[in-house]
Design a protein around this motif. Structure first.
Motif, mmCIF file in Angstrom:
data_model
loop_
_atom_site.group_PDB
_atom_site.id
_atom_site.type_symbol
_atom_site.label_atom_id
_atom_site.label_comp_id
_atom_site.label_asym_id
_atom_site.label_seq_id
_atom_site.Cartn_x
_atom_site.Cartn_y
_atom_site.Cartn_z
ATOM 1 N N ARG A 232 35.576 48.191 32.019
ATOM 2 C CA ARG A 232 35.550 49.397 31.193
ATOM 3 C C ARG A 232 34.147 49.990 31.104
ATOM 4 N N LYS A 233 33.146 49.132 30.998
ATOM 5 C CA LYS A 233 31.775 49.640 30.971
ATOM 6 C C LYS A 233 31.422 50.341 32.285
ATOM 7 N N LEU A 234 31.956 49.845 33.380
ATOM 8 C CA LEU A 234 31.696 50.462 34.681
ATOM 9 C C LEU A 234 32.528 51.724 34.914
ATOM 10 N N GLY A 235 33.491 51.980 34.025
ATOM 11 C CA GLY A 235 34.319 53.177 34.159
ATOM 12 C C GLY A 235 35.185 53.157 35.403
ATOM 13 N N LEU A 236 35.705 52.000 35.772
ATOM 14 C CA LEU A 236 36.487 51.887 37.000
ATOM 15 C C LEU A 236 37.772 52.717 36.915
ATOM 16 N N GLN A 237 38.059 53.401 38.013
ATOM 17 C CA GLN A 237 39.274 54.201 38.131
ATOM 18 C C GLN A 237 39.872 54.001 39.513
ATOM 19 N N SER A 238 41.141 54.311 39.612
ATOM 20 C CA SER A 238 41.862 54.121 40.877
ATOM 21 C C SER A 238 41.136 54.808 42.027
ATOM 22 N N GLY A 239 40.993 54.066 43.133
ATOM 23 C CA GLY A 239 40.374 54.613 44.322
ATOM 24 C C GLY A 239 38.885 54.377 44.436
ATOM 25 N N MET A 240 38.263 53.898 43.385
ATOM 26 C CA MET A 240 36.827 53.647 43.435
ATOM 27 C C MET A 240 36.507 52.437 44.319
ATOM 28 N N ALA B 256 40.675 44.820 41.041
ATOM 29 C CA ALA B 256 41.652 45.371 41.985
ATOM 30 C C ALA B 256 43.036 45.452 41.364
ATOM 31 N N GLU B 257 43.434 44.417 40.622
ATOM 32 C CA GLU B 257 44.772 44.376 40.024
ATOM 33 C C GLU B 257 44.913 45.364 38.875
ATOM 34 N N LYS B 258 43.948 45.379 37.977
ATOM 35 C CA LYS B 258 44.070 46.154 36.744
ATOM 36 C C LYS B 258 43.581 47.595 36.881
ATOM 37 N N TYR B 259 42.656 47.851 37.828
ATOM 38 C CA TYR B 259 42.049 49.173 37.904
ATOM 39 C C TYR B 259 42.216 49.825 39.276
ATOM 40 N N ASP B 260 42.925 49.171 40.175
ATOM 41 C CA ASP B 260 43.293 49.756 41.467
ATOM 42 C C ASP B 260 42.068 50.227 42.241
ATOM 43 N N VAL B 261 41.031 49.380 42.290
ATOM 44 C CA VAL B 261 39.846 49.716 43.069
ATOM 45 C C VAL B 261 39.774 48.804 44.286
ATOM 46 N N SER B 262 38.973 49.201 45.262
ATOM 47 C CA SER B 262 38.682 48.319 46.387
ATOM 48 C C SER B 262 37.358 47.621 46.101
ATOM 49 N N VAL B 263 37.236 46.369 46.530
ATOM 50 C CA VAL B 263 36.095 45.543 46.129
ATOM 51 C C VAL B 263 35.497 44.843 47.330
ATOM 52 N N VAL B 264 34.181 44.835 47.389
ATOM 53 C CA VAL B 264 33.429 43.951 48.269
ATOM 54 C C VAL B 264 32.746 42.925 47.382
ATOM 55 N N GLY B 265 33.092 41.654 47.553
ATOM 56 C CA GLY B 265 32.475 40.584 46.780
ATOM 57 C C GLY B 265 31.589 39.746 47.681
ATOM 58 N N ILE B 266 30.363 39.459 47.237
ATOM 59 C CA ILE B 266 29.467 38.663 48.065
ATOM 60 C C ILE B 266 29.014 37.415 47.310
ATOM 61 N N THR B 267 28.834 36.327 48.048
ATOM 62 C CA THR B 267 28.323 35.069 47.521
ATOM 63 C C THR B 267 27.571 34.367 48.632
ATOM 64 N N LEU B 268 26.682 33.461 48.267
ATOM 65 C CA LEU B 268 26.002 32.626 49.248
ATOM 66 C C LEU B 268 26.656 31.254 49.371
ATOM 67 N N SER B 269 27.696 31.012 48.572
ATOM 68 C CA SER B 269 28.376 29.730 48.580
ATOM 69 C C SER B 269 29.602 29.790 49.491
ATOM 70 N N HIS B 270 29.610 28.969 50.520
ATOM 71 C CA HIS B 270 30.748 28.935 51.434
ATOM 72 C C HIS B 270 31.999 28.408 50.733
ATOM 73 N N GLU C 141 47.304 36.584 45.923
ATOM 74 C CA GLU C 141 47.620 37.716 45.041
ATOM 75 C C GLU C 141 48.045 38.953 45.826
ATOM 76 N N GLY C 142 48.038 38.864 47.141
ATOM 77 C CA GLY C 142 48.437 40.009 47.963
ATOM 78 C C GLY C 142 47.449 41.154 47.917
ATOM 79 N N LEU C 143 46.156 40.836 47.809
ATOM 80 C CA LEU C 143 45.140 41.868 47.643
ATOM 81 C C LEU C 143 44.166 41.931 48.815
ATOM 82 N N SER C 144 44.534 41.335 49.929
ATOM 83 C CA SER C 144 43.610 41.290 51.068
ATOM 84 C C SER C 144 43.274 42.672 51.608
ATOM 85 N N ASP C 145 44.142 43.657 51.376
ATOM 86 C CA ASP C 145 43.853 45.008 51.860
ATOM 87 C C ASP C 145 42.861 45.735 50.962
#
Length: 439
Positions: A200-208, A225-239, A252-256
């Motif tokens: 909510r602080k980020l103001g996420l909206q569908s398509g962002m 992705a589930e609640k705000y219908d956005v696409s996400v790139v998540g990064i980590t250094l942990s394999h 969760e069927g969210l690979s797309d």
């Protein structure tokens, strides 16, 4: 005629030595390897299982010696670990034991007692889970990757024991539950409420398009992705985190809509993003690299895009160093640096980011940490089986000490900082009031 010896027992001598060196009474019970006990009946007993525990203290007469003794199993804590760690002034005195000039006589007397109790001998090897001497430039990409791996690549199943099904390894948001007359809900509810607060602080909206820096086990990415219908790139250094997160995303069927990468934030070049979340990651960045961190994230934001940085902060100016004597640097967060809030604000503003909101969550993290301690204790046998006794003891001590660090005034706090990248015309894109942009 049998004459009973009145000589002090090993436990009495040991307790007296610690009290003299630290300058405070210790309302704990001490038990030694010979069965002797000293001190009042208390909720906690410190057990020196062998003379090697004394030798560890003699070789490192500060916090590190006792940490090594406990982690290795040479010293045990029976009863309430919170009661022991919460003794007034204990942590500060342990950090400086052996170097305070005003207490030199008492310290020398204590060290002499340790010698007489069998402390002489070769330096005991550190526990196997202690971080070896660091190599390479501090906060280089290779060294940061190694530090992150040390902390996070210890087994996803181990972390799940105390994090629970949300697998969120950061401060929860313990809001009052509607209709519960002040009840604050479960750990799972607190973590879901925190993730939603960030969205909510980020103001996420569908398509962002959202960048989640330090995505952990994928919880923020999945929630957004589930609640705000956005696409996400998540990064980590942990394999290991990335493997777990990708499996969750697939289930969760969210690979797309979610891509999980093993990538350093400095290597991200495929902006712009509509929003960036960084939850519990910037503590790994370091003071010297913080301006670079802020500047690079600013370039990845579109105009009017929002950045939320959720990070632990020190109330005073204290940072981890390679020579730090205690638990955090040597066992938990090698190269980690907990900075004052002012450093983060200054770094953001120097890049052109505009800080619009800061919220302190200190009490929330204390509640979160106590919940984690309770779960770790409740699954202790599994924790030892999955991570080994040394690592399980390390995490229990770390989580308990951290909880008290957030409960005490003047030590640790945590903030969510919301910043925006203004447009060329100066527009922030934010509604005029906080209530409106929180939704």
């Amino acid at each position: 005629m049998n004459i009973r010896s009145t000589a002090p027992t090993a436990a009495e001598r040991l307790l007296s030595a610690f009290e003299g060196a630290m300058g405070i009474p210790l309302p704990v019970r001490v038990r030694c390897w010979d069965g002797s006990e000293a001190g009042p009946d208390a909720d906690v007993t410190v057990v020196f299982r062998n003379r090697r525990a004394v030798r560890r203290v003699l070789w490192s007469p500060n916090e590190l010696g006792l940490v090594r003794a406990y982690v290795s199993g040479d010293l045990e804590i029976e009863g309430d670990v919170f009661r022991l760690l919460a003794l007034p002034g204990l942590v500060d005195r342990l950090e400086t034991l052996g170097v305070r000039g005003s207490d030199r006589t008492a310290i020398l007397k204590a060290l002499a007692t340790f010698v007489r109790l069998g402390g002489l001998g070769l330096r005991p090897k550190p526990p196997s889970v202690e971080v070896p001497r660091r190599r390479g430039a501090k906060h280089s990409k290779a060294r940061d990757a190694s530090s992150v791996s040390h902390h996070y690549d210890v087994g996803n199943d181990f972390y799940s024991l105390f994090l629970g099904p949300t697998m969120v390894y950061s401060c929860g948001y313990w809001d009052q539950r509607p209709g519960d007359r002040g009840a604050i809900g479960t750990l799972e509810e607190a973590q879901n409420d925190k993730l939603d607060l960030v969205c909510r602080k980020l103001g996420l909206q569908s398509g962002m398009r959202l960048l989640d820096v330090g995505c952990g086990w994928g919880s923020m990415a999945i929630h957004a992705a589930e609640k705000y219908d956005v696409s996400v790139v998540g990064i980590t250094l942990s394999h290991e985190q990335a493997e777990w997160a990708r499996a969750r995303v697939s289930e969760e069927g969210l690979s797309d809509r979610i891509e999980i990468r093993v990538q350093d934030y400095r290597d991200i070049v495929d902006g712009p993003f509509d929003a960036i979340s960084s939850i519990g990651m910037s503590e790994h960045v370091g003071d010297a690299a913080l301006p670079e961190y802020a500047a690079h994230l600013e370039t990845l934001l579109r105009p009017e895009g929002r950045l939320l940085n959720h990070a632990i902060a020190s109330v005073q100016s204290r940072t981890g160093t390679e020579d730090a004597p205690g638990l955090i640097e040597n066992y938990i967060f090698p190269d980690g640096e907990v900075l004052p809030l002012s450093r983060t604000l200054d770094a953001f503003e120097r890049t052109g980011l505009e800080v619009r909101d800061v919220e302190a969550l200190r009490e929330h993290y204390a509640l979160t940490l106590r919940a984690w301690v309770s779960r770790l204790r409740g699954t202790w046998d599994d924790a030892v089986r999955l991570a080994g006794a040394e690592r399980a003891r390390t995490w229990l001590l770390y989580l308990a000490a951290s909880a008290l660090g957030f409960e005490e005034k003047g030590r640790l706090t945590i903030h969510q900082v919301l910043a925006v990248r203004p447009s060329d015309t100066g527009s922030s894109g934010l509604p005029r009031t906080r209530a409106l942009w929180l939704g």
